[in-house]
Design an enzyme around this catalytic site. Structure first.
Site: not given
Ligand code: DX5
Ligand code: ZN
Length: 215
Positions: A35, A137
């Protein structure tokens, strides 16, 4: 094809990055989810090229890079050089999304498009045939460890229908709040790739948790 698991490095221990990369290498995980946040598109800053290059040195699986940044075209070549195999840009950050997708593909990477929770699946209708991955998302982007948004199931089903309609091979990736309670339902709805940060890295046995998410 069985579904893919992409642990999110955002939840790794950055002081022990090599150890956490090796954990992923030695697990049933398929990809590294990376990310990148710029503090403008999302209200958080994660890390940049020096860290990504350090990950690249140790990762033995494809790097799935999720750009939560404005003007992603500017950096596409640099992400290719840093080892990105899949490069995902946000629908909401691209004025000329079709051009951004072509640019990523011309650089030899797989092109992904991410949509925020408020963005309708149908807005991808005109590009779904051109992309390799749709990142849904399931939290508002910017942070790990947030609560899963339930409307995601409906969105996955809508995207699965759109894929059929346009004969698209794009993988449906779910990002945010994926855990051991919802992963099966997500797969049943049509998800192909599950990103998991907190669920993997906060667990006592991350390798076993990955194996469970993969089962
Ligand atoms: C959020 C990121 C995700 C995040 C997911 O903006 O894009 O990839 O790391 O983390 P979890 O699985 O903890 O929700
Ligand atoms: Zn992500």
């Amino acid at each position: 094809m069985s579904h893919l698991i992409a642990p999110s490095i955002l939840s790794a221990d950055f002081a022990n990055l090599q150890r956490d990369c090796e954990m992923i290498n030695n697990s049933k995980a398929d990809w590294f989810h990376i990310d990148i946040m710029d503090g403008v598109f999302v209200p958080n800053i994660s890390f940049g090229f020096p860290v990504l290059k350090a990950i690249q040195r140790h990762a033995k699986k494809p790097l799935d890079v999720h750009l939560m940044i404005v003007d992603p075209d500017r950096y596409a070549q640099a992400f290719k050089d840093a080892g990105a195999e899949v490069l995902t840009v946000h629908y909401e950050a691209c004025t000329h999304l079709h051009r951004s997708i072509q640019n990523i593909k011309n650089l030899g990477m797989k092109a992904g498009v991410a949509i925020n929770p408020h963005t309708s699946a149908h807005l991808l209708e005109d590009v779904i045939k051109d992309i390799d991955l749709i990142c849904v998302m399931s939290v508002n982007p910017g942070f790990g460890g947030q609560k899963f948004i339930e409307n995601t199931y409906t969105k996955i089903k809508q995207l699965a229908e759109l894929k059929k309609k346009y004969n698209s091979n794009a993988l449906i990736e779910i990002d945010g709040g994926v855990d051991l309670n919802n992963y099966k339902k997500l797969i049943d709805a049509g998800a192909n790739v599950l990103v998991a940060g907190n669920t993997v890295f906060a667990s006592k046995d991350p390798v076993a948790t990955i194996q469970q998410l993969k089962s």
